[in-house]
Design an enzyme around this catalytic site. Structure first.
Site, PDB file in Angstrom:
ATOM      1  N   ILE A  19       0.807  -1.219   0.000  1.00  0.00           N
ATOM      2  CA  ILE A  19       0.000   0.000   0.000  1.00  0.00           C
ATOM      3  C   ILE A  19       0.834   1.259   0.000  1.00  0.00           C
ATOM      4  CG2 ILE A  19      -2.209  -0.801   0.890  1.00  0.00           C
ATOM      5  CD1 ILE A  19      -1.195  -0.116   3.697  1.00  0.00           C
ATOM      6  N   GLY A  22       6.677   4.500   0.197  1.00  0.00           N
ATOM      7  CA  GLY A  22       7.171   5.224   1.357  1.00  0.00           C
ATOM      8  C   GLY A  22       8.659   5.490   1.268  1.00  0.00           C
ATOM      9  N   ALA A  23       9.047   6.599   1.869  1.00  0.00           N
ATOM     10  CA  ALA A  23      10.460   6.960   1.832  1.00  0.00           C
ATOM     11  C   ALA A  23      11.299   5.969   2.623  1.00  0.00           C
ATOM     12  CB  ALA A  23      10.629   8.359   2.393  1.00  0.00           C
ATOM     13  N   TYR A  24      10.683   5.355   3.591  1.00  0.00           N
ATOM     14  CA  TYR A  24      11.466   4.571   4.535  1.00  0.00           C
ATOM     15  C   TYR A  24      11.287   3.066   4.365  1.00  0.00           C
ATOM     16  CZ  TYR A  24      11.633   9.127   6.746  1.00  0.00           C
ATOM     17  OH  TYR A  24      11.811  10.456   7.019  1.00  0.00           O
ATOM     18  N   GLY A  25      10.666   2.638   3.330  1.00  0.00           N
ATOM     19  CA  GLY A  25      10.483   1.205   3.158  1.00  0.00           C
ATOM     20  C   GLY A  25       9.053   0.897   2.792  1.00  0.00           C
ATOM     21  N   THR A  26       8.826  -0.360   2.463  1.00  0.00           N
ATOM     22  CA  THR A  26       7.524  -0.735   1.943  1.00  0.00           C
ATOM     23  C   THR A  26       6.513  -0.916   3.061  1.00  0.00           C
ATOM     24  OG1 THR A  26       8.883  -2.018   0.455  1.00  0.00           O
ATOM     25  CG2 THR A  26       6.506  -2.228   0.205  1.00  0.00           C
ATOM     26  N   VAL A  27       5.286  -0.544   2.768  1.00  0.00           N
ATOM     27  CA  VAL A  27       4.193  -0.743   3.712  1.00  0.00           C
ATOM     28  C   VAL A  27       3.211  -1.739   3.094  1.00  0.00           C
ATOM     29  CG1 VAL A  27       2.418   0.392   5.077  1.00  0.00           C
ATOM     30  CG2 VAL A  27       4.458   1.665   4.410  1.00  0.00           C
ATOM     31  N   LYS A  42       4.651  -2.306   8.675  1.00  0.00           N
ATOM     32  CA  LYS A  42       5.754  -1.454   8.250  1.00  0.00           C
ATOM     33  C   LYS A  42       7.057  -2.112   8.630  1.00  0.00           C
ATOM     34  CE  LYS A  42       2.958   2.392   8.099  1.00  0.00           C
ATOM     35  NZ  LYS A  42       2.447   3.645   8.496  1.00  0.00           N
ATOM     36  N   ASP A 144       7.441  14.446   9.765  1.00  0.00           N
ATOM     37  CA  ASP A 144       7.091  14.252   8.356  1.00  0.00           C
ATOM     38  C   ASP A 144       5.569  14.279   8.190  1.00  0.00           C
ATOM     39  OD1 ASP A 144       7.514  13.849   5.651  1.00  0.00           O
ATOM     40  OD2 ASP A 144       7.488  11.665   5.843  1.00  0.00           O
TER      41      ASP A 144
END
Lengths: 306, 365
Positions: A19, A22-27, A42, A144
């Protein structure tokens, strides 16, 4: 050895769809096979050295879990946390959050033609600020905040998501190219000066304006462009407010005067405009706090009417 | 699978003594190196963590809801002498450095509320180990904790994590010590600014386990506990009550000794930190029988008013602690006894009054 884990994320949660990059990894959206409910998974990849999980990760996640005890209505539930090893250098920490289908971005886009009513905006703002005041009183900044991580349930309840993660990520994140939108960033972050909880208030101000406009207030394409767009609205700050610890100089910007905020947000009422300007104060020290914002006449006004 | 012979059980725990010299390689906890320049955010962030004040709508307004069982008395007392108790608690917390004045009462309510979470409803931690085995492990943790010169809070947190882990995880006898060291290591990651490295911990245990095993256990414990490693230590309640009650240094040391003994008692895991602290302080006063002043008695009454309604529980704990203190010197698990026989702790563990402490209670109750 011979240790059986009490709960194992990979077994209990069945991925349904990706879904968000994301900047920080997949959700992932996943189904909790025990309850049948949907959750948001997350994954945070943290670098581990010979001493195991970084102290910062242990403390930050413990803080999120501790805050969870308070069950704040405007903060997304953190249901489960799991750590699995990926390699000698990397551990995957999986955070399992409640899943809310809709974010504020979609909510705004879906609102029929003239947009949200003034009352609805006020209600959303009050909830947003309550969640933020709760985070800030627990020494957590979001860093953020944007419409994408403000969730709105089908009952209209606002829930902040992704708070506190910025810190977990930034400390020991395995390198992924970070693409973060600049549009909700305050001047002190764009100028790479020091910052604290007022960053979130700036972003909230941008979002407040966007609720009326239905398009973002400042759409810069670079840090400098973003600052330029900000000064077109709030004016170039006086020299004494310019931070001393930054390389970008004030003289690089044209000496713009502040324009009435109603030029950009015509639908906003008088008290709303006052509150918005207090949120968009250039100097973070002068910016209103979440708790004080909740006390602002903009909100008291509504109580009188109802 | 029942416990095997006592010797087999204890063998690995003894090895700590063989390797005392090798763990002074403490390394500072890396100050969170944030990529962004967060200069404004003060470093007392983690001081605020344990006692972070919580003053947002509603949650501090309803004390009744905070004490679902056993502590009903607080509410009625709160109604009777709200200002005096509140003032004393606020002053004490500020004096102890546990809070600043503005948030002190919220911090106290938060302490009362937090302890309810993660409390263990029954004493059966694990079907596989006896209380005696657990006591040997805790005794070993106490020794290592002292060796590493950690703070008191770290010890209470470590044992708290151990109790919950024993509940959540199935651990073999051979891995019990591994679980123990990881609980201490995690507690240190939460509380300490200087950490031992994993290699040092391995040599401390005579290389019974590999580094890989330690790190694997760390992940397992964190997952099993869901990363919930925040805890309100009974020690903070003890210091708070002692301060409100104007207890003498001897009484406080005696109570600290008794409170630490409670860590070794399997029956004590069910009690709340506030109750353990209250009982330790009560028993310490009874053992020492210091002559009292009217002011001292008034202060004591105010402090003990927090426990109104839970006196039977306190008495039960006092009996357990009195029994533990009477036999402490003769036990194999005597790390705490030795620790509190030093001059700095006023040699409270050697106080003759402790031998007949249980009898003392019998006479009183």
């Amino acid at each position: 050895m011979n240790v059986i884990m009490a709960n194992c994320t990979s077994v209990q949660y069945e991925p349904v769809a990706e879904i968000g990059g994301g900047a920080y990894g997949t959700v992932y959206k996943a189904r909790d096979t025990e309850s049948g409910k949907f959750v948001a998974l997350k994954n945070v990849r943290v670098q581990t050295d010979q001493n195991g999980l970084p102290v910062s990760t242990v403390r930050e996640v413990a803080l999120l879990k501790r805050m969870e005890q308070f069950d704040h209505p405007n903060v997304v539930r953190l249901m489960d946390v799991c750590a699995t090893q990926r390699s000698d250098q990397e551990t995957k920490v999986t955070l399992v959050f409640e899943h809310v289908d809709q974010d504020l971005k979609t909510y705004l886009a879906k609102a029929p033609a003239p947009g949200l009513s003034a009352g609805r905006i006020k209600d959303l703002m009050r909830q947003l600020l309550s969640g933020l005041a709760f985070l800030h009183s627990n020494h957590v900044m979001h860093r953020d905040l944007k419409p994408e991580n403000i969730l709105v349930t089908s009952q209209g309840q606002v829930k902040l998501a992704d708070f506190g993660l910025a810190k977990i990520y930034s400390c020991h994140m395995a390198l992924t190219p970070v693409v973060v939108t600049l549009w909700y960033r305050p001047p002190e972050v764009l100028l790479q000066s020091s910052y604290a909880t007022p960053v979130d208030i700036w972003s909230t101000g941008c979002i407040f304006a966007e609720m009326f406009r239905r398009i973002p207030l400042f759409c810069g394409e670079s840090e400098m462009d973003q600052l330029g767009k900000i000064f077109e609205v709030i004016g170039l700050p006086p020299p004494e407010e310019w931070p001393t610890d930054v390389t970008v100089q004030r003289k690089n910007f044209p000496p713009l005067k502040a324009r009435p905020i109603t030029d950009f947000v015509p639908e906003i009422d008088e008290q709303g405009a006052k509150l918005l300007m207090e949120m968009l104060a250039f100097d973070p020290v002068k910016r209103i706090s979440a708790l004080s914002a909740l006390e602002h006449p903009y909100f008291q006004d509504e109580e009188k009417k109802s | 699978e029942k416990c095997t012979s006592a010797d087999e059980r204890r063998a690995p725990l003894r090895t700590w003594a063989n390797a005392c010299g090798s763990i002074d390689r403490c390394q500072p906890v890396e100050e969170e190196s944030r990529t962004a320049p967060v200069k404004l955010e003060p470093e007392h962030r983690w001081v605020g963590l344990l006692f972070s004040s919580y003053a947002v709508e509603g949650c501090v307004e309803a004390p009744v809801l905070l004490y679902p069982h056993g502590l009903q008395g607080l509410h009625s007392l709160h109604a009777l002498v709200p200002s005096l108790l509140r003032l004393e608690v606020e002053t004490a917390l500020e004096k102890l450095g546990l809070s600043d004045r503005t948030y002190a009462w919220e911090v106290f309510l938060d302490m009362m509320k937090t302890q309810m979470r993660n409390s263990l409803p029954s004493a059966d931690l694990s079907r596989h180990f006896t209380d005696a085995t657990r006591a040997i492990l805790v005794d070993w943790i106490i020794r290592v904790h002292e060796l590493l010169q950690f703070q008191e809070e770290t010890l209470y947190l470590a044992v708290h994590l151990l109790n919950r882990s024993l509940r959540q995880l199935k651990v073999t006898t051979a891995n019990l010590q591994l679980l123990g060291i990881i609980c201490l290591f995690l507690a240190a990651k939460k509380e300490e600014s200087l950490l031992p490295d994993v290699a040092g911990l391995c040599s401390l245990m005579d290389h019974t386990y590999t580094k890989r095993q330690l790190l694997r256990m760390e992940r397992k414990v964190l997952c099993a506990l869901n990363f919930e490693v925040s805890h309100c230590p009974p020690l903070h309640f003890l210091l708070l009550f002692a301060s409100v009650a104007r207890c003498s240094a001897t009484v406080v040391w005696m109570a600290r000794y008794l409170l630490e003994l409670s860590l070794l008692e399997g029956q004590c895991v069910v009690f709340l930190p506030v109750q353990l602290a209250g009982a330790a302080l009560c028993l310490a006063r009874q053992v020492l029988q210091e002559c009292s002043t009217p002011e001292g008695e008034a202060a004591w009454c105010l402090a003990s008013s927090i426990h109104v309604g839970s006196e039977p529980t306190l008495l039960r704990i006092m009996h357990i602690l009195a029994g533990a203190a009477a036999k402490a010197s003769t036990q194999e698990t005597c790390a705490t006894f030795i620790k509190f026989s030093s001059a700095e702790t006023l040699q409270v563990s050697r106080h003759p009054g402790l031998i007949n402490a249980a009898g003392l209670l019998g006479a009183c109750s």
